[in-house]
Design a protein around this motif. Structure first.
Motif: not given
Length: 306
Positions: A42-46, A90-96
């Motif tokens: 979880l420390a790795d945003a990518q 996580l939120a940004a990826a789920l938005a996609d």
């Protein structure tokens, strides 16, 4: 959850005390992708973003967090990466991908100065690094396009403990068996919340949100509160652990619990003196009756003896 294709839920923090309970209580009709530290850093945003894009879950249930409150004071960058940047990714990826997010947060986003239960819409004012990074995670989720589309919920809770992991309950149970007297802080008030009741609330929230999306219920508010019922100090909690532990045969005797003040027990991180959460509206929205914290404690301790 039944009817239609299985709901895919990606769980973070599956190896933690709450994560293990969420896995154990996973409802029928849910295909669970359980990730712990080995599967997702979880420390790795990518890495967080990439996993969502690869697996494309219907939900991410973000139960993973940096929870070492005192150590966070000396590891602010790591705490921010896990508690702030990961939920944003996580939120940004789920938005996609079109998925939804349930993000777990904490009473430590408040400073405890008001002396009455905190509502879901009150301003955040954390005292330390842990609370500040959890507040940052909330803010990122709620400011995301995902939240604007009604596909993100933040669920705050308090004083979490359970039958596994490292927590206040298990530590006190051990100290009751080892010591004649234990000094426990009596001037910090909140509410203990057991992982079984919290896990049930998480799964209920997902079910209610799914029903609302299908037109079979009211949309949930973006921020909800869940803790067990009642209020306690850490001293009250420690006394109850000794009483119920002896009653259930886990202890041969109780230690004396001596009430002390916060100043008697200095820690690197400041704690809120009163962090009770107002759960009234959230309980109504989830149509879920709370269990008093002492009854929930009895259930958790009962599992240790079973």
């Amino acid at each position: 959850m039944s009817g239609g294709p299985p709901l895919t839920v990606l769980l973070t923090g599956a190896g933690g005390q709450l994560g293990q309970e969420l896995v154990a209580r996973c409802p029928e009709g849910v295909r669970l992708i359980a990730t712990g530290r080995a599967e997702l850093d979880l420390a790795d945003a990518q890495a967080c973003r990439q996993l969502v894009l690869e697996r494309r879950p219907d939900w991410v249930l973000n139960a993973g967090a940096y929870t070492a409150v005192d150590r966070a004071e000396s590891e602010p960058e790591l705490a921010q990466a896990v508690n702030g940047a990961a939920p944003a990714a996580l939120a940004a990826a789920l938005a996609d991908t079109g998925g939804r997010l349930l993000h777990l947060s904490t009473d430590f986003v408040f400073d405890g100065h008001q002396g009455t239960p905190y509502g879901t819409g009150q301003p955040r004012s954390p005292l330390g690094v842990y609370g500040a990074t959890k507040a940052a995670g909330e803010e990122a989720v709620l400011a995301s396009p995902l939240a604007a589309e009604g596909r993100a919920q933040v669920l705050r809770t308090s004083w979490v403990y359970g039958p596994v992991g490292r927590n206040f309950c298990l530590t006190m149970l051990r100290l009751h068996g080892e010591k004649e007297e234990i000094g426990v802080v009596a001037d910090q008030v909140g509410c203990p919340t057991s992982t079984p009741t919290l896990a049930a609330a998480c799964w209920r929230l997902i079910a209610c949100a799914e029903a609302a999306a299908a037109g079979a219920g009211e949309p949930l508010p973006p921020v909800l509160h869940w803790s067990d019922a009642g209020a306690a100090s850490w001293y009250d909690f420690a006394v109850a652990i000794g009483e119920l532990g002896q009653e259930l045969g886990l202890l041969q005797r109780q230690a004396r619990v001596k009430p002390i003040t916060t100043t008697d027990y200095p820690t690197p991180a400041r704690r809120p003196s009163y962090s009770l959460l107002d759960c009234t509206a959230s309980r109504a929205a989830l149509d879920l009756e709370p269990l008093h914290w002492r009854a929930a404690l009895r259930q958790v301790l009962g599992r240790l003896g079973g």
